[in-house]
Design a protein around this motif. Structure first.
Motif, PDB file in Angstrom:
ATOM      1  N   PHE A 294       0.834  -1.210   0.000  1.00  0.00           N
ATOM      2  CA  PHE A 294       0.000   0.000   0.000  1.00  0.00           C
ATOM      3  C   PHE A 294       0.866   1.257   0.000  1.00  0.00           C
ATOM      4  O   PHE A 294       1.880   1.323   0.700  1.00  0.00           O
ATOM      5  CB  PHE A 294      -0.920   0.012   1.227  1.00  0.00           C
ATOM      6  CG  PHE A 294      -1.890  -1.133   1.272  1.00  0.00           C
ATOM      7  CD1 PHE A 294      -3.103  -1.063   0.604  1.00  0.00           C
ATOM      8  CD2 PHE A 294      -1.591  -2.296   1.984  1.00  0.00           C
ATOM      9  CE1 PHE A 294      -4.015  -2.111   0.646  1.00  0.00           C
ATOM     10  CE2 PHE A 294      -2.489  -3.347   2.037  1.00  0.00           C
ATOM     11  CZ  PHE A 294      -3.700  -3.260   1.361  1.00  0.00           C
ATOM     12  N   THR A 301      -5.090   5.124   0.873  1.00  0.00           N
ATOM     13  CA  THR A 301      -4.341   3.969   1.379  1.00  0.00           C
ATOM     14  C   THR A 301      -3.459   4.312   2.575  1.00  0.00           C
ATOM     15  O   THR A 301      -2.918   3.414   3.223  1.00  0.00           O
ATOM     16  CB  THR A 301      -3.499   3.345   0.249  1.00  0.00           C
ATOM     17  OG1 THR A 301      -2.788   4.378  -0.458  1.00  0.00           O
ATOM     18  CG2 THR A 301      -4.377   2.588  -0.727  1.00  0.00           C
ATOM     19  N   VAL A 306      -8.876   1.779   5.517  1.00  0.00           N
ATOM     20  CA  VAL A 306      -8.971   1.460   4.093  1.00  0.00           C
ATOM     21  C   VAL A 306      -8.117   0.237   3.767  1.00  0.00           C
ATOM     22  O   VAL A 306      -8.553  -0.666   3.029  1.00  0.00           O
ATOM     23  CB  VAL A 306      -8.555   2.670   3.228  1.00  0.00           C
ATOM     24  CG1 VAL A 306      -8.475   2.270   1.752  1.00  0.00           C
ATOM     25  CG2 VAL A 306      -9.523   3.821   3.415  1.00  0.00           C
ATOM     26  N   ARG A 307      -6.921   0.180   4.323  1.00  0.00           N
ATOM     27  CA  ARG A 307      -6.047  -0.973   4.061  1.00  0.00           C
ATOM     28  C   ARG A 307      -6.687  -2.259   4.588  1.00  0.00           C
ATOM     29  O   ARG A 307      -6.669  -3.305   3.929  1.00  0.00           O
ATOM     30  CB  ARG A 307      -4.671  -0.754   4.704  1.00  0.00           C
ATOM     31  CG  ARG A 307      -3.924   0.455   4.161  1.00  0.00           C
ATOM     32  CD  ARG A 307      -2.444   0.427   4.520  1.00  0.00           C
ATOM     33  NE  ARG A 307      -2.189   0.449   5.966  1.00  0.00           N
ATOM     34  CZ  ARG A 307      -2.112   1.547   6.708  1.00  0.00           C
ATOM     35  NH1 ARG A 307      -2.318   2.744   6.148  1.00  0.00           N
ATOM     36  NH2 ARG A 307      -1.838   1.485   8.007  1.00  0.00           N
ATOM     37  N   VAL A 310      -9.581  -3.321   2.322  1.00  0.00           N
ATOM     38  CA  VAL A 310      -9.084  -4.013   1.125  1.00  0.00           C
ATOM     39  C   VAL A 310      -8.784  -5.475   1.454  1.00  0.00           C
ATOM     40  O   VAL A 310      -9.155  -6.393   0.705  1.00  0.00           O
ATOM     41  CB  VAL A 310      -7.830  -3.310   0.573  1.00  0.00           C
ATOM     42  CG1 VAL A 310      -7.162  -4.170  -0.508  1.00  0.00           C
ATOM     43  CG2 VAL A 310      -8.178  -1.941   0.014  1.00  0.00           C
ATOM     44  N   MET A 384      -8.966   3.298  -7.071  1.00  0.00           N
ATOM     45  CA  MET A 384      -7.612   2.815  -6.818  1.00  0.00           C
ATOM     46  C   MET A 384      -7.014   2.206  -8.074  1.00  0.00           C
ATOM     47  O   MET A 384      -7.701   1.543  -8.843  1.00  0.00           O
ATOM     48  CB  MET A 384      -7.605   1.752  -5.700  1.00  0.00           C
ATOM     49  CG  MET A 384      -7.906   2.277  -4.322  1.00  0.00           C
ATOM     50  SD  MET A 384      -7.730   0.973  -3.089  1.00  0.00           S
ATOM     51  CE  MET A 384      -8.239   1.866  -1.615  1.00  0.00           C
ATOM     52  N   ASP A 433      -1.573   3.141  -6.171  1.00  0.00           N
ATOM     53  CA  ASP A 433      -2.265   3.096  -4.885  1.00  0.00           C
ATOM     54  C   ASP A 433      -1.894   1.796  -4.168  1.00  0.00           C
ATOM     55  O   ASP A 433      -1.586   1.788  -2.984  1.00  0.00           O
ATOM     56  CB  ASP A 433      -3.780   3.169  -5.097  1.00  0.00           C
ATOM     57  CG  ASP A 433      -4.219   4.498  -5.701  1.00  0.00           C
ATOM     58  OD1 ASP A 433      -4.122   5.519  -4.994  1.00  0.00           O
ATOM     59  OD2 ASP A 433      -4.626   4.503  -6.880  1.00  0.00           O
ATOM     60  N   ILE A 434      -1.959   0.733  -4.958  1.00  0.00           N
ATOM     61  CA  ILE A 434      -1.566  -0.594  -4.479  1.00  0.00           C
ATOM     62  C   ILE A 434      -0.718  -1.228  -5.571  1.00  0.00           C
ATOM     63  O   ILE A 434      -1.010  -1.065  -6.754  1.00  0.00           O
ATOM     64  CB  ILE A 434      -2.806  -1.492  -4.238  1.00  0.00           C
ATOM     65  CG1 ILE A 434      -3.754  -0.863  -3.216  1.00  0.00           C
ATOM     66  CG2 ILE A 434      -2.390  -2.880  -3.780  1.00  0.00           C
ATOM     67  CD1 ILE A 434      -5.079  -1.603  -3.100  1.00  0.00           C
TER      68      ILE A 434
END
Length: 551
Positions: A294, A301, A306-307, A310, A384, A433-434
Motif C-alpha cells: 500500500f 491507502t 482502508v487498508r 481491502v 484505486m 495506490d496498491i
C-alpha cells in the motif's frame, strides 16, 4: 448289374458340390466355430497365451536422486544449485537452519556474543572429518579466508565478506569479529567447513565432516555417496546415487521406473502430473511470497481502515485455488510461514465484505448516492490503481480478481499492467495506490530493506526498523523469536504489506515412500539419509515355475 465307374461318381459329387456350394461353406464355418469353442472351453486350445504375473515390493537401501550436470564439486566456489545442496550432505557448518529457519548449533559446542562489539566467541565440538582427522579452529579460519579470497564467485561471499577477522585459540576455540555490529548475525555463519590441510578447489573429492562422503563421480552419469562412518550426529542409513539428468523436466517420468526416488518439483502443476503417474506427493513452502503493498503517500491507502477494508474484501483461499492452482499456502506474515517456530495462523483478515464496508465508512467513505461506489465527504468516488507486472500471467489474473473484489465493496479499482522495467519505475516514483508484487527471499530473511526509511511505500515506523535490525544481530534463538513475535503482530495491525500467499513446492516420490524429515526450499536433500522406500518388483510366475522345475 452294371457298376458305375469312379469317374462318374466323382462327376456327380462335383456337380452336387457346385450346385450347393454356399450351403457347404456355411456348414463348414459353423462346424469350425463349434470345434474351436469346445477346445477353448476344455483348455485344449488357446487363442492367446496369458502370462501370469504378481507384484511384490523390495526395500532398497540406496536412494536415487536427480541432479544437473555441474561444472565441478568445489563446495566453496561453485554456484551450481545442486552443488549447494550436495554440500549440505558432505560438509558441516558452524550453525544450521531448521525447517522454520531458526538457527541450530552444528559444529558449535557453545558460544558467547558481544553485540556491541559485533563479535562471536565459539568453542567447537570434538568432530572428525570423514578421513578420521580432527576438525579444528584453524579449519574454520581457513574456510572463511578462502571464501573471501574467491570473492563474489562464491555463493557464501555475501555473508563472509562482513567478517573482519578471525582469531584462533588452541585447537577448538576461535573468535569471529564482524566489521559492523549490525551485521553480526549468527545466520551469516552457515557455510561448509573444509579441511585446511587438503582442500583443493579443483578436486572433486574434498573431505568434509557431514553425514556423507564421496565414493565415485562421473561428471556425465552420476555421483555416488556413502554414509560417513566418522560423522558425529545422527547416522545416515542409505547410500545415495545422484543421477545426472540432462532434462530435469523428465524427472517425474523417470520415477515411474524407480530410476529416481524423490525430488522437489517447483512447478505449479507438479501434484497433478504426479497423481496421473500414481506417485506420492507432499507440499512444502517455498520462499516465494505474493503480496499487496500500500502507498502511504496516497490519501486513501494511508488510512489504516482502508487498508484493512481491502484485505477483508479478498478471499485468499479463492485466490490460491483460482489463480495459483491450489499450489500455495496462506500466511499471516510476509515473513516465511511459521518463521522461527512461530505459529502460522493463515490469513489474518478473512473475507468479510460487510466488515469491509463498515471500515470504509469509518474512514469517511460511503455510498451516499447509491450508485454502488463509495464517495468521500466531497462526493468524489474512491478509486484505486492496482499496479502489476505484465510478464506474469498468474499475477495479472490475481490483480484482476482483487479489482473485482474491491468493486464488490464499492471501490472503483482498475488494473494497470506494465512491462517489468516500467513497473519497477512506477513503484520507485510512487505512481500507484496498491501494487501486487512477488519476492523470492533468501533463507536468512533479512527484510530490512522493506521497512527502511527509503522504502517505496513511504511507510515509516521506527519501532519496526529497530525490530528488523535486532533480528540481524547476535541474539539467542529465544530472544530472536520474541522479537519476531512482536514485529509480526505490529505488521498485522499496521498492514503495510498484505501477504496473499506463499507459493508451494511439491516433494514428488515413488508410491511406497516414507520420510520423517522432508526437504526444504533451501535444503532439497534434507532427511534423505533415513528415507524408506520400496521398489516395485514384477514376477513372471510361469517363468519362475519352469526355472524351479529345471532345478
Amino acid at each position: 448289374m452294371i457298376k458305375e465307374n469312379k469317374g462318374s461318381k466323382f462327376r456327380k459329387a462335383f456337380d452336387f458340390a457346385h450346385e450347393h456350394i454356399i450351403i457347404i461353406i456355411i456348414v463348414v464355418v459353423v462346424l469350425a466355430g463349434m470345434l474351436s469353442t469346445v477346445y477353448i472351453v476344455k483348455g485344449d486350445a488357446s487363442p492367446k497365451k496369458e502370462t501370469k504375473e504378481t507384484t511384490t515390493y523390495e526395500e532398497i537401501d540406496t536412494v536415487f536422486l536427480a541432479m544437473d550436470q555441474v561444472s565441478g564439486l568445489d563446495p566453496l566456489g561453485s554456484k551450481d544449485r545442486d552443488v549447494y545442496y550436495i554440500s549440505q550432505l558432505i560438509y558441516s557448518s558452524l550453525f544450521r537452519l531448521d525447517k522454520n529457519l531458526a538457527l541450530k548449533k552444528d559444529l558449535v559446542d557453545s558460544y558467547t556474543v558481544n553485540s556491541l562489539a559485533g563479535s562471536v566467541s565459539i568453542k567447537l565440538r570434538n568432530v572428525n572429518f570423514s578421513d578420521g582427522s580432527t576438525l579444528t579452529a584453524e579449519d574454520v579460519r581457513f574456510t572463511i579466508s578462502q571464501i573471501q579470497r574467491i570473492g563474489s564467485a562464491s555463493p557464501y561471499y555475501h555473508d563472509v565478506s562482513k567478517i573482519q577477522s578471525v582469531y584462533t585459540s588452541g585447537t577448538r576455540s576461535l573468535t569471529i569479529n564482524f566489521e559492523k555490529p549490525s551485521d553480526a548475525a549468527l545466520d551469516n555463519l552457515v557455510f561448509p567447513i573444509v579441511d585446511s590441510s587438503s582442500y583443493d578447489s579443483d578436486s572433486d573429492r574434498n573431505i568434509g565432516s557431514g553425514p556423507y562422503c564421496y565414493v565415485s563421480y562421473d561428471k556425465l552419469k552420476y555421483l555416488k555417496l556413502k554414509p560417513n562412518k566418522n560423522y558425529n550426529g545422527q547416522r545416515a542409513e542409505n547410500k545415495l546415487e545422484l543421477r545426472i539428468v540432462p532434462d530435469k523436466s523428465k524427472t517425474t517420468g523417470l520415477m515411474t521406473t524407480d530410476a529416481v526416488t524423490a525430488y522437489v518439483n517447483t512447478n505449479f502443476d507438479a501434484d497433478v502430473d504426479a497423481e496421473d503417474k500414481k506417485l506420492k506427493t507432499s507440499r512444502i513452502s517455498s520462499s516465494e511470497a505474493e503480496y499487496l503493498a500500500f502507498n502511504f503517500k496516497k490519501k486513501a491507502t494511508a488510512k489504516l481502515e482502508v487498508r484493512k477494508a481491502v484485505a477483508k474484501a479478498i478471499d485468499i483461499q479463492a485466490v490460491i485455488d483460482d489463480n495459483y492452482g491450489g499450489s500455495a499456502i496462506a500466511s499471516d506474515s510476509i515473513y516465511f510461514p511459521g518463521f522461527l517456530g512461530t505459529e502460522n495462523k493463515g490469513d489474518p483478515y478473512e473475507l468479510d465484505q460487510g466488515g469491509a464496508v463498515k471500515l470504509l465508512k469509518k474512514a469517511g467513505y460511503e455510498d451516499k448516492n447509491e450508485d454502488g461506489y463509495v464517495e468521500d465527504e466531497k462526493g468524489k468516488p474512491l478509486s484505486m490503481k492496482i499496479l502489476v507486472n505484465s510478464n506474469d500471467s498468474r499475477r495479472t489474473d490475481t490483480a484482476q480478481s482483487i479489482a473485482d473484489a474491491l468493486k464488490q465493496i464499492g471501490i472503483k479499482a482498475a488494473v494497470e499492467k506494465l512491462s517489468w522495467d516500467a513497473y519497477c519505475a512506477a513503484i520507485r516514483s510512487g505512481d500507484f495506490d496498491i501494487y501486487l508484487g512477488g519476492y523470492k527471499f533468501d533463507k536468512k530473511y533479512d527484510l530490512r530493506k522493506l521497512f527502511s526509511r527509503s522504502n517505496p511505500l513511504g511507510y515509516r515506523n521506527t519501532q519496526v526498523i529497530n525490530w528488523t535490525n535486532q533480528l540481524e544481530t547476535c541474539i539467542s534463538n529465544k530472544k530472536q523469536k520474541g522479537v519476531y513475535g512482536q514485529l509480526k503482530q505490529h505488521l498485522i495491525q499496521e498492514l503495510p504489506y498484505y501477504c496473499l500467499c506463499y507459493k508451494a513446492y511439491t516433494v514428488v516420490s515413488v508410491a511406497r515412500f516414507e520420510a520423517e524429515i522432508l526437504p526444504t526450499f533451501f535444503d532439497q536433500y534434507r532427511g534423505c539419509g533415513n528415507w524408506k522406500w520400496e521398489k516395485t518388483v514384477t514376477i513372471d510366475l510361469e517363468t519362475e515355475k519352469k526355472s524351479k522345475d529345471d532345478e
